[in-house]
Scaffold this motif. Structure first.
Motif, PDB file in Angstrom:
ATOM      1  N   GLU A 104     -27.777 -15.623 -21.761  1.00  0.00           N
ATOM      2  CA  GLU A 104     -28.087 -16.771 -21.168  1.00  0.00           C
ATOM      3  C   GLU A 104     -26.833 -17.812 -21.701  1.00  0.00           C
ATOM      4  O   GLU A 104     -26.948 -18.094 -22.795  1.00  0.00           O
ATOM      5  N   VAL A 105     -26.222 -18.584 -20.754  1.00  0.00           N
ATOM      6  CA  VAL A 105     -25.276 -19.683 -21.028  1.00  0.00           C
ATOM      7  C   VAL A 105     -25.976 -20.965 -20.703  1.00  0.00           C
ATOM      8  O   VAL A 105     -26.379 -21.299 -19.642  1.00  0.00           O
ATOM      9  N   VAL A 106     -25.939 -21.969 -21.613  1.00  0.00           N
ATOM     10  CA  VAL A 106     -26.480 -23.203 -21.272  1.00  0.00           C
ATOM     11  C   VAL A 106     -25.321 -24.264 -21.768  1.00  0.00           C
ATOM     12  O   VAL A 106     -24.558 -24.169 -22.668  1.00  0.00           O
ATOM     13  N   ARG A 107     -24.770 -25.186 -20.783  1.00  0.00           N
ATOM     14  CA  ARG A 107     -23.687 -26.049 -21.271  1.00  0.00           C
ATOM     15  C   ARG A 107     -24.719 -27.488 -21.762  1.00  0.00           C
ATOM     16  O   ARG A 107     -25.603 -27.823 -20.957  1.00  0.00           O
ATOM     17  N   SER A 108     -24.221 -27.781 -22.791  1.00  0.00           N
ATOM     18  CA  SER A 108     -25.065 -28.622 -23.485  1.00  0.00           C
ATOM     19  C   SER A 108     -23.903 -29.509 -24.360  1.00  0.00           C
ATOM     20  O   SER A 108     -23.353 -29.295 -25.239  1.00  0.00           O
ATOM     21  N   GLY A 109     -23.936 -30.813 -23.858  1.00  0.00           N
ATOM     22  CA  GLY A 109     -23.071 -32.012 -24.488  1.00  0.00           C
ATOM     23  C   GLY A 109     -21.604 -31.859 -24.016  1.00  0.00           C
ATOM     24  O   GLY A 109     -21.202 -30.951 -23.617  1.00  0.00           O
ATOM     25  N   ASP A 110     -20.936 -33.147 -24.592  1.00  0.00           N
ATOM     26  CA  ASP A 110     -19.601 -32.888 -24.055  1.00  0.00           C
ATOM     27  C   ASP A 110     -18.744 -32.416 -25.399  1.00  0.00           C
ATOM     28  O   ASP A 110     -17.587 -32.070 -25.004  1.00  0.00           O
ATOM     29  N   VAL A 111     -19.291 -32.170 -26.402  1.00  0.00           N
ATOM     30  CA  VAL A 111     -18.295 -31.923 -27.731  1.00  0.00           C
ATOM     31  C   VAL A 111     -19.408 -30.826 -28.507  1.00  0.00           C
ATOM     32  O   VAL A 111     -20.738 -30.776 -28.324  1.00  0.00           O
ATOM     33  N   TYR A 112     -18.588 -30.225 -29.341  1.00  0.00           N
ATOM     34  CA  TYR A 112     -19.375 -29.014 -29.995  1.00  0.00           C
ATOM     35  C   TYR A 112     -20.521 -29.488 -30.888  1.00  0.00           C
ATOM     36  O   TYR A 112     -21.585 -28.918 -30.872  1.00  0.00           O
ATOM     37  N   ASP A 113     -20.484 -30.791 -31.472  1.00  0.00           N
ATOM     38  CA  ASP A 113     -21.511 -31.287 -32.388  1.00  0.00           C
ATOM     39  C   ASP A 113     -22.807 -31.293 -31.493  1.00  0.00           C
ATOM     40  O   ASP A 113     -23.833 -31.221 -31.996  1.00  0.00           O
ATOM     41  N   GLU A 114     -22.564 -31.668 -30.281  1.00  0.00           N
ATOM     42  CA  GLU A 114     -23.566 -32.096 -29.279  1.00  0.00           C
ATOM     43  C   GLU A 114     -24.191 -30.602 -29.006  1.00  0.00           C
ATOM     44  O   GLU A 114     -25.464 -30.599 -28.742  1.00  0.00           O
ATOM     45  N   SER A 115     -23.669 -29.662 -28.590  1.00  0.00           N
ATOM     46  CA  SER A 115     -24.015 -28.341 -28.418  1.00  0.00           C
ATOM     47  C   SER A 115     -24.730 -27.818 -29.480  1.00  0.00           C
ATOM     48  O   SER A 115     -25.945 -26.991 -29.370  1.00  0.00           O
TER      49      SER A 115
END
Length: 347
Positions: free
Chosen positions: A143-154
């Motif tokens: 399952e893929v979830v888009r989270s945040g604008d940058v890696y640290d936010e994901s």
């Protein structure tokens, strides 16, 4: 770091080897010779076809998934896991979800490892990660979830997600309060160093210099630990980072774990602004030196290695790029026998 953080790294690399030797897809990755820009012979460990994932990460997260499920199965049944394909175990595994953030191959390793064991994977991607990577993760059942604008936010989103019932955070980095599971990932990487040790012992031709690319530092630290532990002839170890994300070098210079913020790097798999605290501690005791690459140097290295017949990325060719940079700056000697890791393919 907290008073309870255990930064020690004492891998059970024999167990890791035995695990992979029992996998149908496992094969020792090629150790070949390639030619540098001045005709110099360079040893290259080619990870671009590793176990169908095309990167060294195939040895990290899948191993950690298996170890974690083994522990959970033993706790439930008192039985050491030997029946990974049996229906009762796979029903048990299906209740476990492994969660991580990813900007590259680690997420693929988590997804592949979970699918192989009958578990689930949920991967958080920042908006900057290309759509094609998300599509490839889905082919592994993640399952893929888009989270945040940058890696640290994901990463922050994955940490929060792992608090849901049945979920386990499986990151490849370590930070205060989170060190043990990523050590299993690093333990899997030790297999690469052991494969090469056996090859060099057979040939008697040991490298004089080993170039190890680093993001958070898991691969570089695992390799450095194993080389210092049991290689018969000790090489110089050079850790290679993008100039835009040289967090391990910055931590070394500061004498403490520190960030190295900068612009996005085209060495995307290495574009990590904060180091693994375990990896940094390992590298500090292994007597390594550091090299950084510009964006142009990383791209040139990828093009050069691809032209030699090994299709790779700026991240995969970073060690080669650092070797070329140092060769240009220093006089050649006949004794030089460098080794680089081509850590990933293009897919």
């Amino acid at each position: 770091m907290t008073a309870t953080d255990d930064l020690s790294f004492v891998p059970d690399f024999v167990r890791a080897q035995e695990f992979f030797q029992g996998q149908e897809a496992y094969a020792v990755s090629p150790l070949i010779e390639i030619t540098g820009p001045d005709g110099q012979s360079i040893l290259a460990k080619n990870e671009t076809q590793r176990m169908g994932l095309g990167a060294f990460k195939a040895l990290g997260a899948p191993y950690a998934v298996a170890r974690l499920l083994d522990d959970a199965w033993y706790e439930k049944t008192g039985e050491t896991l030997t029946r990974m394909k049996d229906a009762d175990f796979r029903e048990f595994a299906s209740g476990h979800t492994f969660v991580c953030a990813s900007a590259g191959n680690h997420g693929m390793g988590v997804a592949a490892g979970a699918r192989a064991m009958g578990a689930k994977a949920r991967i958080h991607l920042a908006q900057t990660v290309p759509q094609g990577f998300g599509d490839r993760l889905r082919t592994f059942g993640a399952e893929v979830v888009r989270s945040g604008d940058v890696y640290d936010e994901s990463v922050a989103a994955a940490i929060a997600d792992a608090k849901t019932p049945g979920a386990t955070l499986l990151a490849d980095g370590t930070w205060p309060g989170y060190t043990e599971i990523p050590k299993l990932v690093m333990e899997g990487y030790c297999v690469i160093a052991e494969e090469m040790r056996q090859q060099f012992e057979a040939s008697g031709q040991w490298p004089t210099h080993v170039y190890l690319q680093a993001g958070v530092g898991g691969l570089a630290a695992a390799m450095s630990h194993m080389i210092r532990l049991n290689w018969a002839e000790q090489p110089e170890l050079i850790i290679v980072e993008p100039g835009a994300a040289s967090c391990l070098r910055a931590s070394h210079l500061a004498g403490r774990v520190t960030r190295s913020d900068g612009p996005d790097s085209n060495m995307g798999r290495l574009d990590c602004k904060a180091p693994s605290i375990v990896a940094w501690d390992v590298l500090e005791r292994c007597g390594v030196s550091y090299e950084t690459l510009s964006e142009e140097e990383g791209q040139a290295a990828a093009e050069a290695v691809t032209a030699l017949g090994i299709a790779t990325t700026p991240s995969g060719a970073a060690g080669y790029g650092a070797l070329c940079k140092r060769t240009n700056q220093q006089a050649r000697t006949q004794e030089l026998r460098p080794l680089v890791i081509i850590s990933e393919g293009l897919a």
